[in-house]
Design a protein around this motif. Structure first.
Motif, PDB file in Angstrom:
ATOM      1  N   ASP A  31      14.307  -3.389 -10.702  1.00 11.22           N
ATOM      2  CA  ASP A  31      14.595  -4.830 -10.821  1.00 11.22           C
ATOM      3  C   ASP A  31      13.320  -5.672 -10.920  1.00 11.22           C
ATOM      4  OD1 ASP A  31      13.544  -5.036  -8.237  1.00 11.22           O
ATOM      5  OD2 ASP A  31      15.500  -5.139  -7.267  1.00 11.22           O
ATOM      6  N   GLY A  32      12.153  -4.996 -10.975  1.00 11.42           N
ATOM      7  CA  GLY A  32      10.891  -5.706 -11.173  1.00 11.42           C
ATOM      8  C   GLY A  32      10.322  -6.365  -9.943  1.00 11.42           C
ATOM      9  N   SER A  33      10.857  -6.044  -8.754  1.00 12.11           N
ATOM     10  CA  SER A  33      10.389  -6.702  -7.531  1.00 12.11           C
ATOM     11  C   SER A  33       9.460  -5.821  -6.701  1.00 12.11           C
ATOM     12  CB  SER A  33      11.585  -7.131  -6.670  1.00 12.11           C
ATOM     13  OG  SER A  33      12.363  -6.004  -6.293  1.00 12.11           O
ATOM     14  N   ALA A  34       9.037  -4.693  -7.248  1.00 18.15           N
ATOM     15  CA  ALA A  34       8.143  -3.795  -6.502  1.00 18.15           C
ATOM     16  C   ALA A  34       6.775  -4.437  -6.317  1.00 18.15           C
ATOM     17  CB  ALA A  34       8.006  -2.473  -7.245  1.00 18.15           C
ATOM     18  N   ASP A  35       6.418  -4.690  -5.072  1.00 19.86           N
ATOM     19  CA  ASP A  35       5.123  -5.312  -4.775  1.00 19.86           C
ATOM     20  C   ASP A  35       4.414  -4.571  -3.638  1.00 19.86           C
ATOM     21  OD1 ASP A  35       6.854  -6.004  -2.775  1.00 19.86           O
ATOM     22  OD2 ASP A  35       6.305  -8.129  -2.715  1.00 19.86           O
ATOM     23  N   PHE A  36       4.590  -3.266  -3.603  1.00 24.42           N
ATOM     24  CA  PHE A  36       4.032  -2.456  -2.521  1.00 24.42           C
ATOM     25  C   PHE A  36       2.528  -2.283  -2.707  1.00 24.42           C
ATOM     26  CE2 PHE A  36       8.330  -0.990  -3.605  1.00 24.42           C
ATOM     27  CZ  PHE A  36       8.991  -1.333  -2.437  1.00 24.42           C
ATOM     28  N   ASN A  37       1.812  -2.383  -1.597  1.00 22.90           N
ATOM     29  CA  ASN A  37       0.358  -2.259  -1.695  1.00 22.90           C
ATOM     30  C   ASN A  37      -0.072  -0.802  -1.790  1.00 22.90           C
ATOM     31  OD1 ASN A  37       0.256  -1.159   0.932  1.00 22.90           O
ATOM     32  ND2 ASN A  37       0.047  -3.170   1.861  1.00 22.90           N
ATOM     33  N   GLN A  38      -1.368  -0.600  -1.966  1.00 27.95           N
ATOM     34  CA  GLN A  38      -1.887   0.742  -2.201  1.00 27.95           C
ATOM     35  C   GLN A  38      -1.734   1.650  -0.992  1.00 27.95           C
ATOM     36  OE1 GLN A  38      -3.596  -2.071  -2.013  1.00 27.95           O
ATOM     37  NE2 GLN A  38      -5.739  -1.808  -1.322  1.00 27.95           N
ATOM     38  N   TYR A  39      -1.671   1.088   0.200  1.00 28.91           N
ATOM     39  CA  TYR A  39      -1.521   1.910   1.396  1.00 28.91           C
ATOM     40  C   TYR A  39      -0.114   2.498   1.468  1.00 28.91           C
ATOM     41  CZ  TYR A  39      -5.617  -0.886   2.323  1.00 28.91           C
ATOM     42  OH  TYR A  39      -6.829  -1.510   2.194  1.00 28.91           O
ATOM     43  N   PHE A  40       0.864   1.686   1.118  1.00 27.22           N
ATOM     44  CA  PHE A  40       2.241   2.164   1.108  1.00 27.22           C
ATOM     45  C   PHE A  40       2.430   3.217   0.023  1.00 27.22           C
ATOM     46  CE2 PHE A  40       6.773   2.144   0.378  1.00 27.22           C
ATOM     47  CZ  PHE A  40       7.304   1.987   1.644  1.00 27.22           C
ATOM     48  N   GLN A  41       1.882   2.962  -1.166  1.00 24.10           N
ATOM     49  CA  GLN A  41       2.021   3.905  -2.259  1.00 24.10           C
ATOM     50  C   GLN A  41       1.304   5.220  -1.961  1.00 24.10           C
ATOM     51  OE1 GLN A  41       4.329   3.085  -4.040  1.00 24.10           O
ATOM     52  NE2 GLN A  41       3.843   1.718  -5.719  1.00 24.10           N
ATOM     53  N   PHE A  42       0.160   5.144  -1.325  1.00 30.29           N
ATOM     54  CA  PHE A  42      -0.575   6.337  -0.915  1.00 30.29           C
ATOM     55  C   PHE A  42       0.272   7.186   0.027  1.00 30.29           C
ATOM     56  CE2 PHE A  42      -4.192   7.956   1.951  1.00 30.29           C
ATOM     57  CZ  PHE A  42      -4.346   9.114   1.203  1.00 30.29           C
ATOM     58  N   HIS A  43       0.944   6.522   0.968  1.00 34.06           N
ATOM     59  CA  HIS A  43       1.797   7.232   1.913  1.00 34.06           C
ATOM     60  C   HIS A  43       2.979   7.884   1.199  1.00 34.06           C
ATOM     61  CE1 HIS A  43       3.947   8.352   5.473  1.00 34.06           C
ATOM     62  NE2 HIS A  43       4.959   7.555   5.176  1.00 34.06           N
ATOM     63  N   VAL A  44       3.589   7.184   0.261  1.00 28.72           N
ATOM     64  CA  VAL A  44       4.725   7.739  -0.480  1.00 28.72           C
ATOM     65  C   VAL A  44       4.306   8.995  -1.235  1.00 28.72           C
ATOM     66  CG1 VAL A  44       6.322   7.341  -2.397  1.00 28.72           C
ATOM     67  CG2 VAL A  44       5.946   5.543  -0.705  1.00 28.72           C
ATOM     68  N   VAL A  45       3.166   8.953  -1.902  1.00 29.34           N
ATOM     69  CA  VAL A  45       2.698  10.102  -2.683  1.00 29.34           C
ATOM     70  C   VAL A  45       2.449  11.308  -1.785  1.00 29.34           C
ATOM     71  CG1 VAL A  45       0.801  10.994  -4.080  1.00 29.34           C
ATOM     72  CG2 VAL A  45       1.745   8.730  -4.555  1.00 29.34           C
ATOM     73  N   THR A  46       1.751  11.113  -0.679  1.00 30.84           N
ATOM     74  CA  THR A  46       1.445  12.240   0.215  1.00 30.84           C
ATOM     75  C   THR A  46       2.715  12.803   0.853  1.00 30.84           C
ATOM     76  OG1 THR A  46       0.960  10.685   2.025  1.00 30.84           O
ATOM     77  CG2 THR A  46      -0.904  11.483   0.716  1.00 30.84           C
ATOM     78  N   ALA A  91      -0.115   1.951   9.185  1.00 31.06           N
ATOM     79  CA  ALA A  91       0.075   1.296  10.483  1.00 31.06           C
ATOM     80  C   ALA A  91      -0.966   0.208  10.692  1.00 31.06           C
ATOM     81  CB  ALA A  91      -0.001   2.329  11.603  1.00 31.06           C
ATOM     82  N   ASN A  92      -2.215   0.498  10.342  1.00 32.66           N
ATOM     83  CA  ASN A  92      -3.281  -0.488  10.476  1.00 32.66           C
ATOM     84  C   ASN A  92      -3.025  -1.713   9.607  1.00 32.66           C
ATOM     85  OD1 ASN A  92      -6.136  -1.450   9.208  1.00 32.66           O
ATOM     86  ND2 ASN A  92      -6.402  -0.887  11.364  1.00 32.66           N
ATOM     87  N   ASN A  93      -2.429  -1.488   8.463  1.00 30.76           N
ATOM     88  CA  ASN A  93      -2.173  -2.571   7.522  1.00 30.76           C
ATOM     89  C   ASN A  93      -0.968  -3.421   7.916  1.00 30.76           C
ATOM     90  OD1 ASN A  93      -0.486  -3.136   4.640  1.00 30.76           O
ATOM     91  ND2 ASN A  93      -2.619  -3.817   4.693  1.00 30.76           N
ATOM     92  N   ARG A  94       0.051  -2.800   8.530  1.00 27.09           N
ATOM     93  CA  ARG A  94       1.322  -3.492   8.735  1.00 27.09           C
ATOM     94  C   ARG A  94       1.498  -4.048  10.140  1.00 27.09           C
ATOM     95  NH1 ARG A  94       6.061  -0.080   5.815  1.00 27.09           N
ATOM     96  NH2 ARG A  94       6.761  -2.118   5.115  1.00 27.09           N
ATOM     97  N   ILE A  95       0.808  -3.499  11.123  1.00 30.27           N
ATOM     98  CA  ILE A  95       0.995  -3.942  12.503  1.00 30.27           C
ATOM     99  C   ILE A  95      -0.045  -4.997  12.842  1.00 30.27           C
ATOM    100  CG2 ILE A  95       1.065  -3.249  14.925  1.00 30.27           C
ATOM    101  CD1 ILE A  95       1.858  -0.454  13.999  1.00 30.27           C
ATOM    102  N   SER A  96       0.425  -6.137  13.296  1.00 29.28           N
ATOM    103  CA  SER A  96      -0.483  -7.237  13.622  1.00 29.28           C
ATOM    104  C   SER A  96      -1.064  -7.069  15.024  1.00 29.28           C
ATOM    105  CB  SER A  96       0.264  -8.571  13.529  1.00 29.28           C
ATOM    106  OG  SER A  96      -0.549  -9.621  14.036  1.00 29.28           O
ATOM    107  N   PRO A  97      -2.375  -7.242  15.172  1.00 28.65           N
ATOM    108  CA  PRO A  97      -2.974  -7.179  16.518  1.00 28.65           C
ATOM    109  C   PRO A  97      -2.610  -8.388  17.368  1.00 28.65           C
ATOM    110  CG  PRO A  97      -4.631  -7.779  14.892  1.00 28.65           C
ATOM    111  CD  PRO A  97      -3.392  -7.424  14.130  1.00 28.65           C
TER     112      PRO A  97
END
Length: 229
Positions: A31-46, A91-97
């Motif tokens: 639907d063209g709404s994919a806006d996932f960052n490189q950290y999420f995509q890296f996790h999906v690939v691995t 986790a570092n990218n998504r969890i706020s300190p």
């Protein structure tokens, strides 16, 4: 028990993962709404590469392709560290300190690494014992079951609250208890699944009760505050 058919079960698991993550991930590319960052995509690939190994390796054993099985197995020494890194970076990218309590949030992905470490560690340490090696790999694979089942409960079935989470993690316990029952007369490696069940219980009790000792809260806050992402 030689567990030579587990590749086919993990193939079904891959389909289940596609269904569970369809609303929140895969459908976004259509639907063209994919806006996932490189950290999420890296996790999906691995993660997908790891599941692919879980599917392929038992099938190779079943077909007696032992040399190819060993060659692909060596790739796991390269893949698994990157899988760990992908989880920690996400986790570092998504969890706020700035959260009032960071520890419980960081424990959500970290507990899966604990389960995975137990299973994969057993598999590698006993790589020359097929009976124990196979059991360790099964436990390592079960570490991925919770994220998939929880998303099936929330994303596909539309359930809300705590009970869907309990239902989501229950399948892992059912699988382990069935395996423990089926191999009750086995003479080698029978300890792997009961200990794995204990690991599951410990990490989920911590998760559900929100147990958050001071050292864990301080460590979690330190980690998510690092400028890694």
């Amino acid at each position: 028990m030689k567990f030579q058919n587990t590749g086919y079960y993990y193939l079904a698991f891959l389909v289940l993962a596609f269904v569970g993550f369809w609303p929140s991930y895969f459908s976004k590319f259509f639907d063209g709404s994919a806006d996932f960052n490189q950290y999420f995509q890296f996790h999906v690939v691995t993660a997908l590469l790891w599941v692919a190994m879980l599917v392929i390796q038992p099938i190779l054993i079943r077909k007696k392709k032992f040399a190819l099985h060993r060659t692909i197995g060596k790739f796991s020494y390269f893949l698994v560290p990157f899988l760990f890194i992908s989880v920690l970076l996400l986790a570092n990218n998504r969890i706020s300190p700035d959260l009032e309590f960071v520890g419980p949030e960081f424990w959500i992905p970290f507990k899966d690494l604990v389960i995975f470490s137990y299973g994969f560690g057993i598999a590698i340490w006993y790589r020359h014992s097929m009976a124990i090696h196979a059991r360790g790999m099964i436990v390592a694979g079960l570490a991925l079951l919770e994220p998939v089942m929880v998303r099936v409960m929330y994303n596909v079935l539309g359930l809300q609250g705590t009970y869907p989470y309990i239902l989501g993690i229950s399948l892992g316990y059912v699988v382990l208890m069935v395996l423990i029952f089926l191999e009750r007369n086995e003479k080698q490696g029978r300890w792997v699944f009961p200990v794995g069940l204990g690991v599951f219980l410990i990490v989920h009790i911590i998760r559900i009760t929100g147990f958050n000792p001071d050292f864990w809260e301080r460590f979690s806050h330190w980690f998510v505050s690092l400028p890694l992402t």
